[in-house]
Design an enzyme around this catalytic site. Structure first.
Site, PDB file in Angstrom:
ATOM      1  N   CYS A   1       1.690   0.337  -8.897  1.00 34.59           N
ATOM      2  CA  CYS A   1       2.769   0.857  -8.052  1.00 34.59           C
ATOM      3  C   CYS A   1       4.087   0.981  -8.816  1.00 34.59           C
ATOM      4  O   CYS A   1       4.947   1.778  -8.441  1.00 34.59           O
ATOM      5  CB  CYS A   1       2.961  -0.013  -6.824  1.00 34.59           C
ATOM      6  SG  CYS A   1       3.409  -1.726  -7.182  1.00 34.59           S
TER       7      CYS A   1
ATOM      8  N   GLU B   1       5.566  -3.280   1.001  1.00 34.22           N
ATOM      9  CA  GLU B   1       5.642  -3.091  -0.454  1.00 34.22           C
ATOM     10  C   GLU B   1       4.888  -1.812  -0.781  1.00 34.22           C
ATOM     11  O   GLU B   1       3.659  -1.792  -0.798  1.00 34.22           O
ATOM     12  CB  GLU B   1       5.037  -4.299  -1.186  1.00 34.22           C
ATOM     13  CG  GLU B   1       5.762  -5.609  -0.919  1.00 34.22           C
ATOM     14  CD  GLU B   1       7.196  -5.595  -1.406  1.00 34.22           C
ATOM     15  OE1 GLU B   1       7.497  -4.820  -2.349  1.00 34.22           O
ATOM     16  OE2 GLU B   1       8.020  -6.346  -0.870  1.00 34.22           O
TER      17      GLU B   1
ATOM     18  N   GLY C   1       0.823  -1.208   0.000  1.00 36.31           N
ATOM     19  CA  GLY C   1       0.000   0.000   0.000  1.00 36.31           C
ATOM     20  C   GLY C   1       0.850   1.247   0.000  1.00 36.31           C
ATOM     21  O   GLY C   1       1.878   1.308  -0.680  1.00 36.31           O
ATOM     22  N   ASN C   2       0.453   2.238   0.792  1.00 33.26           N
ATOM     23  CA  ASN C   2       1.139   3.536   0.774  1.00 33.26           C
ATOM     24  C   ASN C   2       1.953   3.763   2.041  1.00 33.26           C
ATOM     25  O   ASN C   2       1.780   3.082   3.056  1.00 33.26           O
ATOM     26  CB  ASN C   2       0.126   4.675   0.573  1.00 33.26           C
ATOM     27  CG  ASN C   2      -0.862   4.780   1.730  1.00 33.26           C
ATOM     28  OD1 ASN C   2      -0.507   5.143   2.840  1.00 33.26           O
ATOM     29  ND2 ASN C   2      -2.119   4.447   1.466  1.00 33.26           N
TER      30      ASN C   2
ATOM     31  N   VAL D   1       0.125   4.654   5.635  1.00 31.97           N
ATOM     32  CA  VAL D   1      -0.391   3.499   6.378  1.00 31.97           C
ATOM     33  C   VAL D   1       0.766   2.622   6.854  1.00 31.97           C
ATOM     34  O   VAL D   1       0.719   2.045   7.942  1.00 31.97           O
ATOM     35  CB  VAL D   1      -1.380   2.693   5.515  1.00 31.97           C
ATOM     36  CG1 VAL D   1      -1.834   1.424   6.240  1.00 31.97           C
ATOM     37  CG2 VAL D   1      -2.596   3.542   5.149  1.00 31.97           C
TER      38      VAL D   1
END
Length: 489
Positions: A244, A210, A188-189, A192
């Protein structure tokens, strides 16, 4: 007790029965997962169509083919991966068993992302199963239809106690993070990711993150622009730019900017017709919140191609921005949408400097026919991965580690890298209660002579692969004879 806590406790209880230690059991679960992918293509595709407007044939291409490949490799290689791994010895341990034994960590939490909700959730799960762990699966609530398919159908194929699916939003994720896990795998980002690291720190739980970032794409003016721009167009606008590892922005010399725009524009038409909105292979932004986020990035930049949009349909056309300033709004954060900024630089020197002034990206792209230039870009920059003269395709190579560095993440996976990441590589040394005379040089009283022998025995490495059996036997005989003579007198 919350639903999340119950799921974790059941998974740990099931893990402690020891049934995941069996390689046959792991292989059975992996084959069941493969059967799920093959038998439930319709439900998988329908969920992705509702979530991201992915096409029928795009679903296997970008989501499930990679899963099938990972499972097939894990099934065929598992016995090798899980076997004891011999290591080089020193003379002090020459008669001992010295090896690495992979063993399961315990209960792993896999938190998936919404952009490729199957690929980035199930591939880590494959590694967790192969390594003998239990795993709690938390799909992203943003891709809600896909999360529902996982929740309803995965338990029909996998051990429900060992591999529960927990759905929900922020509240449910927070409750999961209060539980103790043996590893947390998050895609994710960065925002978070920091929350996850903070929660994991309370239990000293290791994490794999990741993430993403602004992956640069340098185009050398002497390369084949037609081919380069075709591959960049595919890499950028696949999944409506919500990838991504999509090229986030282009760096090129001013002299080729117009040609780059022309070539990408031509390929947009070839791939998605003159009306991408009506093309089944062109997706949509996941929701209106992200639509507004991406549209806000256009502020202050010049649109060269595209820009059409429809908030009610979460549609943003494939868009190219020209002469973008380094401090423009679109250059502040990862775009994660179909906007492609072009920043002009004087050449490779300035491109490298530009990259190194920013956070390390998940991948660095370079298009050039000059191998020396490619090697220089690799040597003088840092990124999770490097891909020259193509986009995205490195994700499909399971023998390459996939992961970030710095702000783009930590830890890597795919193939054996997944297995190793989600295993404890336990160092083992097995001695016999014999030849105690050899050990006298390490016992007090310590002397210069004993220290000299210790230096020789510990620092001298022995590679058994390069020694023949007769040579090894001779070395052992001489070594034992000398040591016995010296320390048994």
């Amino acid at each position: 007790m919350s639903r999340e806590q119950k799921a974790v406790e059941r998974a740990r209880k099931a893990f402690l029965t020891g049934r995941t230690k069996s390689l046959d059991y792991r292989i059975t679960q992996l084959k069941n997962l493969l059967r799920f992918v093959n038998e439930r293509q319709k439900e998988i595709a329908e969920g992705l169509k509702k979530d991201l407007s992915k096409s029928e044939f795009g679903t296997p291409l970008y989501e499930t083919l990679g899963i099938e490949s990972e499972i097939n490799q894990a099934v065929s290689k598992l016995k090798d991966w899980a076997a004891p791994r011999p290591v080089t010895k020193n003379l002090l341990t020459i008669t001992d068993q010295v090896y690495i034994q992979p063993e399961p960590l315990g209960v792993v939490l896999v938190i998936g992302a919404w952009n490729y909700p199957w690929a980035v959730t199930i591939q880590p799960l494959i590694g967790a199963i192969a390594a003998g762990n239990a795993a709690v699966i938390k799909p992203s609530e943003v891709s809600a239809h896909t999360a529902k398919v996982m929740e309803d159908l995965l338990p029909l194929y996998l051990d429900k106690e060992l591999y529960p699916v927990v759905t929900g939003g922020v509240t449910e994720t927070q409750e999961l993070l209060r539980q103790r896990f043996d590893h947390i795998f998050y895609t994710g980002n960065g925002t978070v990711a920091k929350i996850i690291m903070e929660a994991a720190a309370k239990h000293l739980t290791p994490v794999t993150l990741e993430l993403g970032g602004k992956s640069p794409c340098y185009i050398d003016k002497n390369c084949d622009l037609a081919v380069a721009c075709r591959r960049i167009t595919w890499g950028k606008y696949t999944n409506c730019g919500q990838t991504c590892i999509a090229p986030d922005f282009i760096l090129c010399e001013p002299s080729i900017q117009d040609k780059v725009i022309e070539e990408i524009k031509k390929n947009i038409k070839d791939f998605y017709t003159e009306n991408p909105k009506a093309c089944q292979d062109y997706g949509r932004i996941i929701n209106q919140r992200h639509f507004k986020r991406v549209m806000a990035m256009l502020e202050g930049s010049t649109i060269a191609v595209g820009g059409e949009n429809d908030e009610s349909d979460c549609y943003i056309a494939p868009t190219i921005l020209r002469d973008v300033k380094p401090d423009a709004k679109v250059m502040q954060d990862e775009i994660f949408g179909p906007l492609l900024p072009i920043i002009t630089v004087s050449g490779a020197d300035e491109a490298i400097k530009f990259m190194n002034q920013r956070e390390k990206p998940l991948v660095m792209y370079v298009f050039s026919q000059d191998k020396k230039l490619i090697n220089r870009m690799i040597a003088e920059t840092s990124s999770g991965g490097v891909l020259a003269n193509d986009c995205l395709i490195h994700f499909s190579v399971s023998t390459l580690p996939f992961g970030g560095v710095g702000n783009s993440g930590m830890g890597s996976y795919h193939g054996q890298f997944s297995f190793d990441r989600l295993s404890h590589l336990r160092g083992c040394l097995i001695k016999q209660l014999k030849m105690e005379g050899v050990n006298k040089m390490r016992y007090p009283p310590h002397t210069a002579e004993k220290l000299g022998w210790a230096r020789f025995l510990i620092l001298k490495q022995v590679d058994f692969g390069s020694l023949g059996r007769l040579a090894l036997l001779a070395l052992l005989v001489v070594f034992v004879a000398v040591m016995l003579q010296r320390y048994t007198d």
